[in-house]
Design an enzyme around this catalytic site. Structure first.
Site, PDB file in Angstrom:
ATOM      1  N   GLY A 174       0.790  -1.230   0.000  1.00  0.00           N
ATOM      2  CA  GLY A 174       0.000   0.000   0.000  1.00  0.00           C
ATOM      3  C   GLY A 174       0.818   1.274   0.000  1.00  0.00           C
ATOM      4  CB  ALA A 177       1.707   4.739   2.739  1.00  0.00           C
ATOM      5  CG  ASP A 184      -4.292  -0.654  -0.608  1.00  0.00           C
ATOM      6  OD1 ASP A 184      -4.895  -1.685  -0.276  1.00  0.00           O
ATOM      7  OD2 ASP A 184      -3.368  -0.655  -1.441  1.00  0.00           O
TER       8      ASP A 184
HETATM    9  N1  LIG Z   1       7.196   7.548  -1.362  1.00  0.00           N
HETATM   10  C1  LIG Z   1       6.817   7.537  -2.620  1.00  0.00           C
HETATM   11  N2  LIG Z   1       7.396   8.384  -3.466  1.00  0.00           N
HETATM   12  C2  LIG Z   1       6.995   8.407  -4.713  1.00  0.00           C
HETATM   13  N3  LIG Z   1       6.024   7.638  -5.255  1.00  0.00           N
HETATM   14  C3  LIG Z   1       5.434   6.782  -4.484  1.00  0.00           C
HETATM   15  C4  LIG Z   1       5.793   6.686  -3.123  1.00  0.00           C
HETATM   16  N4  LIG Z   1       5.044   5.734  -2.597  1.00  0.00           N
HETATM   17  C5  LIG Z   1       4.243   5.266  -3.589  1.00  0.00           C
HETATM   18  N5  LIG Z   1       4.458   5.891  -4.723  1.00  0.00           N
HETATM   19  C6  LIG Z   1       3.727   5.668  -5.969  1.00  0.00           C
HETATM   20  O1  LIG Z   1       2.872   4.551  -5.783  1.00  0.00           O
HETATM   21  C7  LIG Z   1       3.089   3.584  -6.818  1.00  0.00           C
HETATM   22  C8  LIG Z   1       2.965   2.190  -6.252  1.00  0.00           C
HETATM   23  O2  LIG Z   1       1.616   1.858  -6.152  1.00  0.00           O
HETATM   24  P1  LIG Z   1       1.099   0.369  -6.280  1.00  0.00           P
HETATM   25  O3  LIG Z   1       1.521  -0.207  -7.604  1.00  0.00           O
HETATM   26  O4  LIG Z   1      -0.316   0.385  -5.914  1.00  0.00           O
HETATM   27  O5  LIG Z   1       1.929  -0.421  -5.196  1.00  0.00           O
HETATM   28  P2  LIG Z   1       1.663  -0.605  -3.669  1.00  0.00           P
HETATM   29  O6  LIG Z   1       1.361  -2.034  -3.539  1.00  0.00           O
HETATM   30  O7  LIG Z   1       2.918  -0.276  -2.978  1.00  0.00           O
HETATM   31  O8  LIG Z   1       0.534   0.306  -3.299  1.00  0.00           O
HETATM   32  C9  LIG Z   1       4.494   3.866  -7.314  1.00  0.00           C
HETATM   33  O9  LIG Z   1       4.635   3.483  -8.667  1.00  0.00           O
HETATM   34  C10 LIG Z   1       4.625   5.353  -7.138  1.00  0.00           C
HETATM   35  O10 LIG Z   1       4.094   6.044  -8.259  1.00  0.00           O
HETATM   36  C1  LIG Z   2      -5.504  -6.184  -5.235  1.00  0.00           C
HETATM   37  C2  LIG Z   2      -6.127  -5.146  -4.308  1.00  0.00           C
HETATM   38  O1  LIG Z   2      -7.191  -5.775  -3.591  1.00  0.00           O
HETATM   39  C3  LIG Z   2      -5.105  -4.673  -3.261  1.00  0.00           C
HETATM   40  C4  LIG Z   2      -3.871  -4.062  -3.866  1.00  0.00           C
HETATM   41  O2  LIG Z   2      -2.920  -3.730  -2.886  1.00  0.00           O
HETATM   42  P1  LIG Z   2      -1.483  -3.178  -3.325  1.00  0.00           P
HETATM   43  O3  LIG Z   2      -1.708  -1.986  -4.228  1.00  0.00           O
HETATM   44  O4  LIG Z   2      -0.777  -4.287  -4.047  1.00  0.00           O
HETATM   45  O5  LIG Z   2      -0.822  -2.781  -2.045  1.00  0.00           O
HETATM   46  C5  LIG Z   2      -6.675  -4.001  -5.148  1.00  0.00           C
HETATM   47  C6  LIG Z   2      -7.659  -3.090  -4.432  1.00  0.00           C
HETATM   48  O6  LIG Z   2      -8.177  -3.454  -3.371  1.00  0.00           O
HETATM   49  O7  LIG Z   2      -7.945  -2.010  -4.980  1.00  0.00           O
END
Ligand SMILES: Nc1ncnc2c1ncn2[C@@H]1O[C@H](COP(=O)(O)OP(=O)(O)O)[C@@H](O)[C@H]1O
Ligand SMILES: C[C@@](O)(CCOP(=O)(O)O)CC(=O)O
Length: 310
Positions: free
Chosen positions: A95, A99, A140
């Site tokens: 997430g 975050a 999230d």
């Molecule tokens: N600290 C941060 N600085 C810059 N971008 C961030 C940061 N944290 C998250 N992101 C953004 O969030 C995206 C990741 O999101 P996502 O694919 O949903 O993964 P996650 O599972 O970590 O939520 C990154 O590609 C970036 O664009």
């Molecule tokens: C796969 C899902 O259930 C969670 C995704 O979590 P993350 O972006 O991988 O941290 C998507 C959502 O709930 O929107």
């Protein structure tokens, strides 16, 4: 009237114990906040802006800036310069985008002279999350904004944010999170699953409904202090995630490693795919973290709920 922003705000990462993916289709998910997250720092400035590290790709910068400005416009673009300090691995299933959204939302609200309540911060973070994900369930950023273990359900039949019911745990709920393999963005994994479920809807809906039931059963197990029951639900959930094509050899190997180290249950967490994060439920996480760290695995422990040692 805008006030001086605080020096620092925080958005927690999250771990989904049960029900990722099925939550997108309206079923409940059980998720808790991590003590690790993203910090935002703010200094008064002439205009509202976000500074980004040079290491980010052009696409990432454009996405993050777009998300930030979308939220900023909604609170009147308060004059604050924001920078980010991530403690979480990005795009690992923990997430990080939620975050970062919650940390920025809290900073923008404070800079606009408004109270950064979980509800207000959650609402603004939701706007940012839509830039990152397209069709997020909302689990999230809701978990991040409320910083409590929640049984979350998306609002039925709408693109609006859903609701989380706080799940109280009489026992400490302690997990080990370990990273395995290379992860692709959530948007891609969620999109590929959407195509498969559109092609074979009954088959996929059946599995989503089973996952939703596991999440509700898991929440009841937590409230009853039945960590063994929760762990078993996590193991069954992992089987269903694999059936949906969301696991991989790297994730499976880590799941079995955590079980071998004494996890009551272990599964991938977040979007999954080729790699990402695996979560294991432990009574005592420290020996597992020590052993994995010695083997070169990136991992950490966190307490999601329950009484804390003083
Ligand atoms: N600290 C941060 N600085 C810059 N971008 C961030 C940061 N944290 C998250 N992101 C953004 O969030 C995206 C990741 O999101 P996502 O694919 O949903 O993964 P996650 O599972 O970590 O939520 C990154 O590609 C970036 O664009
Ligand atoms: C796969 C899902 O259930 C969670 C995704 O979590 P993350 O972006 O991988 O941290 C998507 C959502 O709930 O929107």
């Amino acid at each position: 009237m805008a006030t001086s922003p605080p020096l620092s705000t925080f958005g927690a990462g999250k771990v989904i114990l049960l029900g990722e993916h099925s939550v997108v289709y309206g079923h409940p998910a059980l998720a808790g906040p991590l003590s690790q997250g993203v910090k935002a720092r703010g200094v008064p400035a002439r205009k509202c802006q976000l500074t980004l590290p040079a290491t980010m790709s052009r696409a990432q910068r454009a996405q993050l800036t777009g998300a930030f400005l979308r939220a900023a416009r909604l609170v009147g673009e308060p004059p604050v310069k924001v920078s980010l300090d991530p403690e979480l691995p990005l795009s690992a299933g923990l997430g990080s985008s939620a975050a970062v959204s919650v940390a920025c939302a809290r900073m923008l609200l404070c800079a606009a002279g408004r109270e950064p309540t979980p509800k207000e911060a959650g609402r603004l973070a939701w706007e940012m999350e839509q830039e990152f994900h397209g069709t997020p369930s909302g689990v999230d950023h809701t978990t991040s904004a409320h910083e409590q273990l929640l049984l979350y359900r998306r609002a039925p039949g709408s693109s609006d944010v859903g609701r989380g019911k706080v799940v109280d745990s009489p026992r400490p709920l302690r997990v080990v999170v370990a990273l395995a393999g290379e992860r692709s963005p959530t948007k891609k994994t969620v999109g590929a699953l959407r195509e498969r479920q559109a092609r074979w809807p009954e088959r996929y809906q059946r599995l989503f409904a089973q996952m939703g039931k596991l999440a509700s059963e898991g929440a009841r197990a937590v409230e009853a202090g039945d960590l063994e029951g929760l762990g078993d639900a996590m193991n069954v959930n992992q089987g269903l995630l694999a059936a949906l094509g969301l696991s991989s050899p790297a994730l499976e190997e880590m799941v079995y490693r955590l079980r071998g180290l004494g996890a009551l249950g272990a599964k991938l967490t977040g979007a999954g795919g080729d790699g990402g994060a695996v979560v294991g439920l432990f009574l005592e996480p420290e020996p597992a973290v020590d052993q994995l760290t010695r083997l070169g695995v990136r991992c950490f422990s966190s307490q999601l709920a329950g009484p804390r040692a003083t």
